[in-house]
Design a protein around this motif. Structure first.
Motif, short mmCIF file in Angstrom:
data_model
loop_
_atom_site.label_atom_id
_atom_site.label_comp_id
_atom_site.label_asym_id
_atom_site.label_seq_id
_atom_site.Cartn_x
_atom_site.Cartn_y
_atom_site.Cartn_z
N ASP A 39 42.86 17.91 -20.32
CA ASP A 39 42.13 18.73 -19.33
C ASP A 39 41.68 17.86 -18.16
O ASP A 39 41.80 18.25 -17.00
CB ASP A 39 40.89 19.38 -19.96
CG ASP A 39 41.23 20.65 -20.71
OD1 ASP A 39 42.41 21.05 -20.66
OD2 ASP A 39 40.34 21.23 -21.34
N GLU A 81 31.49 26.24 -22.03
CA GLU A 81 32.41 26.94 -22.92
C GLU A 81 31.77 28.17 -23.54
O GLU A 81 32.42 29.18 -23.77
CB GLU A 81 32.88 25.99 -24.03
CG GLU A 81 33.56 24.78 -23.50
CD GLU A 81 34.99 24.67 -24.01
OE1 GLU A 81 35.29 25.30 -25.02
OE2 GLU A 81 35.77 23.95 -23.38
N ARG A 121 31.74 30.85 -20.75
CA ARG A 121 33.04 31.46 -20.46
C ARG A 121 33.57 32.26 -21.65
O ARG A 121 34.50 33.04 -21.52
CB ARG A 121 34.07 30.38 -20.11
CG ARG A 121 34.11 30.08 -18.63
CD ARG A 121 35.12 29.01 -18.38
NE ARG A 121 34.89 27.89 -19.30
CZ ARG A 121 35.61 26.79 -19.33
NH1 ARG A 121 36.62 26.64 -18.55
NH2 ARG A 121 35.32 25.81 -20.18
N GLY A 122 33.00 32.02 -22.83
CA GLY A 122 33.44 32.76 -24.00
C GLY A 122 34.48 32.03 -24.83
O GLY A 122 34.94 32.54 -25.85
N CYS A 123 34.87 30.83 -24.40
CA CYS A 123 35.87 30.07 -25.17
C CYS A 123 35.27 29.59 -26.49
O CYS A 123 35.97 29.47 -27.50
CB CYS A 123 36.34 28.84 -24.40
SG CYS A 123 37.05 29.21 -22.81
N LEU A 140 33.09 30.95 -28.53
CA LEU A 140 33.06 31.97 -29.59
C LEU A 140 34.37 31.95 -30.38
O LEU A 140 34.37 31.93 -31.61
CB LEU A 140 32.85 33.35 -28.95
CG LEU A 140 32.79 34.52 -29.92
CD1 LEU A 140 31.52 34.44 -30.76
CD2 LEU A 140 32.85 35.83 -29.16
N LEU A 141 35.48 31.91 -29.65
CA LEU A 141 36.79 31.91 -30.30
C LEU A 141 37.01 30.60 -31.06
O LEU A 141 37.45 30.61 -32.21
CB LEU A 141 37.88 32.11 -29.25
CG LEU A 141 39.29 32.29 -29.78
CD1 LEU A 141 39.37 33.45 -30.75
CD2 LEU A 141 40.27 32.50 -28.64
N LEU A 142 36.67 29.49 -30.42
CA LEU A 142 36.87 28.18 -31.04
C LEU A 142 36.13 28.07 -32.37
O LEU A 142 36.64 27.53 -33.34
CB LEU A 142 36.39 27.09 -30.07
CG LEU A 142 36.74 25.65 -30.41
CD1 LEU A 142 38.24 25.48 -30.55
CD2 LEU A 142 36.19 24.70 -29.37
N LEU A 143 34.92 28.64 -32.40
CA LEU A 143 34.09 28.53 -33.61
C LEU A 143 34.64 29.35 -34.77
O LEU A 143 34.25 29.14 -35.91
CB LEU A 143 32.66 28.96 -33.31
CG LEU A 143 31.85 27.99 -32.45
CD1 LEU A 143 30.50 28.58 -32.11
CD2 LEU A 143 31.68 26.66 -33.16
N THR A 144 35.55 30.28 -34.49
CA THR A 144 36.14 31.05 -35.60
C THR A 144 37.32 30.28 -36.20
O THR A 144 37.92 30.73 -37.16
CB THR A 144 36.63 32.43 -35.14
OG1 THR A 144 37.71 32.27 -34.22
CG2 THR A 144 35.52 33.22 -34.49
N GLU A 170 22.95 29.81 -32.73
CA GLU A 170 23.84 30.86 -33.23
C GLU A 170 24.51 31.50 -32.03
O GLU A 170 23.89 31.69 -31.00
CB GLU A 170 23.03 31.92 -33.99
CG GLU A 170 22.57 31.44 -35.34
CD GLU A 170 22.23 32.59 -36.27
OE1 GLU A 170 21.81 33.63 -35.75
OE2 GLU A 170 22.39 32.45 -37.48
N SER A 171 25.79 31.82 -32.20
CA SER A 171 26.46 32.39 -31.05
C SER A 171 26.37 33.90 -31.09
O SER A 171 26.27 34.49 -32.12
CB SER A 171 27.90 31.96 -31.00
OG SER A 171 28.35 31.68 -32.28
#
Lengths: 274, 324
Positions: free
Chosen positions: A14, A81, A84-86, A88-92, A273-274
């Motif tokens: 990046d 992150e 931007r919402g990235c 949330l996905l990464l943590l799953t 917590e997200s």
């Protein structure tokens, strides 16, 4: 370990992609060359200076620049992150928050390391070829590069702590600039004011420890007092006799400035917590 | 686990398949606000479930609880035999998630992005190309994500959710931004996955499209479940009237008086709308047919997911309980 490497690798690519690496490297190399070849204006000479002098000039410059670069590349490492919402996905994904934090930190460290080694390295080699450099100067130069990276890391860690503690990117940016201003600009002025204002109540037993309370001052001591030939150039000979810290003590103090904020950042991040 | 012994909502599932999701008295509180409030739920493995509810009904919070992103304030939750909030990383390897408003790192290309997630999940990298093909993004695989349209991002989001062939797929508002063709394609992917035994939970506002695509409907309101079951069962429970749209050129008034018991509504002189309980449907139909040539067309409308949803979850203003 694999997960950490994936995150670190992504952070570095990046950095390469958004030109942070290129920009920081060019900036450091440009200023390094300028100081090596042109910066002897105070002495009225033009030409390449001895490597030892380059080390002194470069370390004074690094104190201002490196913390700024470090804070700028990393203040939004977490909050950005999340916003931007990235995140949330990464943590799953099968990765822990600690792995994310360490991976990102190592990636950012990599970016700073590339910029410092390439930028200063080029300037240093040029100075050594053109001027004169003895073994001790080389040691001091190696010391400069390593400690510059560590200085950057301590501000990275502080930025991560901020980034993990606030809810908005803009808040993190504001606090990051505040940290830079406080530790790099204000702190020394404040110390000076304190010395004068307290009329000697802050004496040589307390003063050196106040320097340890700021990573930028630790870096200054580490670079300007550790080697004899540097001391004579830097005008720190007087100070270094009072500040009886061995280089190893200073290095440990600087490492503490990396590890402690990073642990605090980790605690904030893991508890959120997200 | 003791939660198995508690009373669970009756489920109209045909077999005793393994339970994928089991929640009992599940609650999540943010300050004063109870986003999920005493939720009981049991979903057998392999079902496709539509999760519907107003904004703020607790759908996304429920998904976050299932994902283990947040810890329950009280109650218990077991997903694929694990407790999500304390489950290890292996648990997450079995789950695919598509968040609402999925966001990616815009500087990467679609293919790079998917490879990054595949690496994290330990999925086979060869799967990436196949998935991009499957969601119809092969043509844009080497373009940066920032050039993608909303629908393309959504499809990339679906591709990442399908990495590693998950046993449980959670899709939060997955069809927003998709055109009708992409939607059809989307649901065919979901059906395929479901045939492979995966449990799928889809939350959506667009109810009509979920109607034909899911086995079960779960209706959430104020943080708990107000309806769960196959659509037919819910339809029976709601006992909503069947509506007849009768086309009767010039005979609207005559029909209106003949069916005064069925709350007739006339539109112009050519159309009458009647409604009756499901049980009377055939007798009403027979009466209409008996009218002979007055009636040229009859359109029978069964209550759809929209009506059933409104029955179980009236808008907060009409609700006697009030929204949480």
């Amino acid at each position: 370990m694999k997960a950490i490497c994936i995150i670190a690798g992504k952070e570095i690519t990046d950095g390469l992609r958004n030109r942070w690496v290129l920009g920081a490297t060019l900036l450091l190399a440009g200023l390094g060359f300028a100081l090596a070849f042109l910066g002897s204006a105070p002495s009225g000479q033009l030409g390449v200076k001895p490597l030892a002098v380059v080390v002194v000039s470069l370390s004074s410059l690094t104190i201002f620049l490196m913390p700024l670069i470090a804070l700028l590349i990393s203040y939004d490492a977490i909050v950005g992150e999340v916003e931007r919402g990235c995140m949330l996905l990464l943590l799953t994904y099968p990765i822990t928050k600690a792995q994310i934090l360490v991976g990102k930190f190592l990636g950012h460290t990599g970016i700073l390391a590339i910029a410092t080694i390439v930028g200063y390295g080029a300037a240093g080699i040029a100075a050594a070829i053109g001027g004169d450099a003895d073994a001790q100067s080389w040691q001091a130069f190696a010391n400069l590069i390593v400690s510059s990276i560590l200085l950057g890391c301590s501000f990275l860690a502080l930025a991560y702590w901020v980034s993990a503690s606030v809810r908005e990117r803009s808040t993190a940016a504001g606090i990051a600039i505040g940290i830079w201003f406080a530790l790099v600009v204000i702190y020394d002025l404040m110390l000076m004011g304190l010395l004068i204002g307290t009329k000697g109540w802050i004496d040589e037993t307390i003063f050196p420890y106040l320097l340890l309370a700021n990573p930028a001052d630790i870096y200054r001591l580490l670079n300007l007092t550790a080697f004899d030939n540097i001391r004579s150039f830097s005008g720190m000979a007087g100070l270094s006799e009072q500040a009886q810290f061995a280089p190893i003590t200073l290095a440990v103090a600087l490492l503490a400035w990396i590890i402690v904020p990073l642990l605090l950042a980790g605690r904030r991040f893991i508890r959120s917590e997200s | 686990m003791n939660i198995m012994t508690k009373t669970m909502p009756v489920l109209a599932t045909q077999d005793d398949a393994e339970t994928a999701i089991l929640a009992s008295g599940l609650a999540k509180q943010y300050g004063e606000h109870r986003a999920v409030d005493g939720l009981n739920l049991a979903i057998a493995a392999g079902r496709t479930v539509a999760l519907i509810g107003h904004n703020g009904a607790g759908k996304t919070t429920l998904m976050k609880l299932i994902l283990g992103l947040i810890r329950p304030s009280s109650g218990e939750l077991a997903v694929l035999g694990a407790q999500p909030s304390i489950a290890g990383l292996d648990y997450r390897r079995q789950i695919g998630f598509l968040p609402e408003n999925v966001a990616f790192h815009d500087e990467l290309t679609g293919a790079q992005m998917l490879r990054f997630y595949a690496n994290l999940k330990g999925a086979d990298l060869a799967q990436c190309t196949a998935l991009l093909e499957r969601v119809g993004l092969s043509f844009a695989a080497n373009r940066r994500v920032k050039t993608y349209s909303k629908g393309m991002r959504q499809r990339l989001g679906l591709a990442q959710a399908l990495l590693g062939t998950p046993r449980l797929l959670l899709l939060d508002e997955p069809t927003t931004g998709l055109d009708p063709n992409s939607r059809r394609e989307f649901f065919s992917i979901i059906r395929e996955l479901s045939r492979g035994g995966a449990t799928v939970i889809i939350s959506s506002h667009i109810l009509t499209e979920l109607e034909a695509q899911t086995d079960l409907v779960a209706i959430m309101k104020g943080g708990h479940l107000v309806g769960l079951g196959p659509l037919d069962t819910l339809r029976q429970r709601a006992d909503l009237p069947v509506r007849f749209q009768v086309t009767c050129p010039g005979a609207a008034n005559r029909i209106r008086s003949a069916f005064s018991d069925l709350a007739p509504v006339t539109t112009g002189t050519d159309n009458v709308t009647l409604s009756c309980p499901v049980a009377q449907k055939m007798s009403v139909l027979a009466r209409l047919v008996a009218l002979g040539t007055d009636v040229t067309d009859i359109d029978i409308k069964h209550p759809g997911l929209d009506e059933i949803y409104h029955h179980f979850s009236p808008r907060p203003a009409d609700s006697s309980e009030g929204a949480a």
